[in-house]
Design a protein around this motif. Structure first.
Motif, PDB file in Angstrom:
ATOM      1  N   MET A  69       0.836  -1.205   0.000  1.00 32.56           N
ATOM      2  CA  MET A  69       0.000   0.000   0.000  1.00 32.56           C
ATOM      3  C   MET A  69       0.866   1.248   0.000  1.00 32.56           C
ATOM      4  O   MET A  69       0.575   2.218  -0.717  1.00 32.56           O
ATOM      5  N   ALA A  70       1.928   1.216   0.786  1.00 32.59           N
ATOM      6  CA  ALA A  70       2.833   2.365   0.881  1.00 32.59           C
ATOM      7  C   ALA A  70       3.480   2.663  -0.464  1.00 32.59           C
ATOM      8  O   ALA A  70       3.594   3.826  -0.865  1.00 32.59           O
ATOM      9  N   ILE A  71       3.895   1.623  -1.165  1.00 39.91           N
ATOM     10  CA  ILE A  71       4.506   1.813  -2.485  1.00 39.91           C
ATOM     11  C   ILE A  71       3.514   2.500  -3.416  1.00 39.91           C
ATOM     12  O   ILE A  71       3.849   3.475  -4.097  1.00 39.91           O
ATOM     13  N   SER A  85       2.921   6.171  -2.479  1.00 45.27           N
ATOM     14  CA  SER A  85       4.068   6.998  -2.822  1.00 45.27           C
ATOM     15  C   SER A  85       4.203   7.183  -4.329  1.00 45.27           C
ATOM     16  O   SER A  85       4.522   8.281  -4.791  1.00 45.27           O
ATOM     17  N   LEU A  86       3.973   6.127  -5.094  1.00 41.30           N
ATOM     18  CA  LEU A  86       4.049   6.256  -6.548  1.00 41.30           C
ATOM     19  C   LEU A  86       3.014   7.246  -7.064  1.00 41.30           C
ATOM     20  O   LEU A  86       3.263   7.969  -8.034  1.00 41.30           O
ATOM     21  N   GLU A  87       1.848   7.312  -6.404  1.00 44.45           N
ATOM     22  CA  GLU A  87       0.824   8.298  -6.785  1.00 44.45           C
ATOM     23  C   GLU A  87       1.327   9.723  -6.601  1.00 44.45           C
ATOM     24  O   GLU A  87       0.924  10.616  -7.330  1.00 44.45           O
ATOM     25  N   GLU A  88       2.218   9.919  -5.624  1.00 45.04           N
ATOM     26  CA  GLU A  88       2.756  11.255  -5.365  1.00 45.04           C
ATOM     27  C   GLU A  88       3.791  11.673  -6.393  1.00 45.04           C
ATOM     28  O   GLU A  88       4.138  12.840  -6.470  1.00 45.04           O
ATOM     29  N   GLY A  89       4.297  10.716  -7.154  1.00 46.99           N
ATOM     30  CA  GLY A  89       5.265  11.040  -8.196  1.00 46.99           C
ATOM     31  C   GLY A  89       6.669  10.601  -7.837  1.00 46.99           C
ATOM     32  O   GLY A  89       6.905   9.953  -6.817  1.00 46.99           O
ATOM     33  N   GLY A 112       5.907   6.248   1.552  1.00 44.59           N
ATOM     34  CA  GLY A 112       4.536   5.746   1.646  1.00 44.59           C
ATOM     35  C   GLY A 112       4.158   5.309   3.052  1.00 44.59           C
ATOM     36  O   GLY A 112       3.022   5.532   3.486  1.00 44.59           O
ATOM     37  N   VAL A 113       5.089   4.695   3.761  1.00 43.69           N
ATOM     38  CA  VAL A 113       4.806   4.289   5.146  1.00 43.69           C
ATOM     39  C   VAL A 113       4.590   5.533   6.006  1.00 43.69           C
ATOM     40  O   VAL A 113       3.714   5.546   6.878  1.00 43.69           O
ATOM     41  N   GLY A 114       5.349   6.587   5.749  1.00 40.88           N
ATOM     42  CA  GLY A 114       5.122   7.846   6.460  1.00 40.88           C
ATOM     43  C   GLY A 114       3.725   8.389   6.217  1.00 40.88           C
ATOM     44  O   GLY A 114       3.042   8.836   7.147  1.00 40.88           O
ATOM     45  N   THR A 115       3.280   8.318   4.980  1.00 42.58           N
ATOM     46  CA  THR A 115       1.924   8.764   4.634  1.00 42.58           C
ATOM     47  C   THR A 115       0.880   7.889   5.308  1.00 42.58           C
ATOM     48  O   THR A 115      -0.092   8.390   5.885  1.00 42.58           O
TER      49      THR A 115
END
Length: 125
Positions: free
Chosen positions: A33-35, A38-42, A103-106
């Protein structure tokens, strides 16, 4: 991108432990999920690559049957649609660790309960 094991940052490991306690979701699924988050953020751009002092995951445990998909998405986000020069595997693995870390931070901010994990899923799922 080929690897057999991937070690993540100590900070991400600590946050994953907390997320698992709050949500009941295993760390490998939380990393997936984190990956994606994060990939969505660019692309990571000039972000500092995190340390490798945390948990170690086997490749299949981390990405499962989605390894090729995750690798393709990672390449697309990090290299762009028409890359001038493809990134080497070692650099892609660093970027993968970076995306897990970000992503884990998010996730640690957004997911306080199992219900919060469900809210992250698209409505059509």
């Amino acid at each position: 991108m080929h690897y057999s094991k991937l070690r993540i940052s100590a900070d991400a490991t600590s946050k994953l432990r907390s997320l698992r306690q709050r949500t009941g979701v295993t760390p490998n699924l939380l990393c997936r999920m984190a990956i994606m988050l994060s990939l969505e953020e660019g692309p990571l751009g000039g972000a500092v690559i995190p340390d490798e002092d945390g948990s170690e995951f086997n490749a299949y445990t981390l990405t499962g049957e989605y390894a090729a998909l995750i690798a393709a998405l990672l390449r697309f986000v990090e290299e762009g649609h028409e890359p001038e020069a493809p990134l080497e595997d070692s650099m892609l693995l660093d970027r993968l660790r970076g995306h897990i870390h970000r992503g884990v931070g998010t996730l640690s901010v957004r997911a306080k309960s199992p219900a919060d994990i469900l809210r992250l899923l698209p409505a059509a799922a």
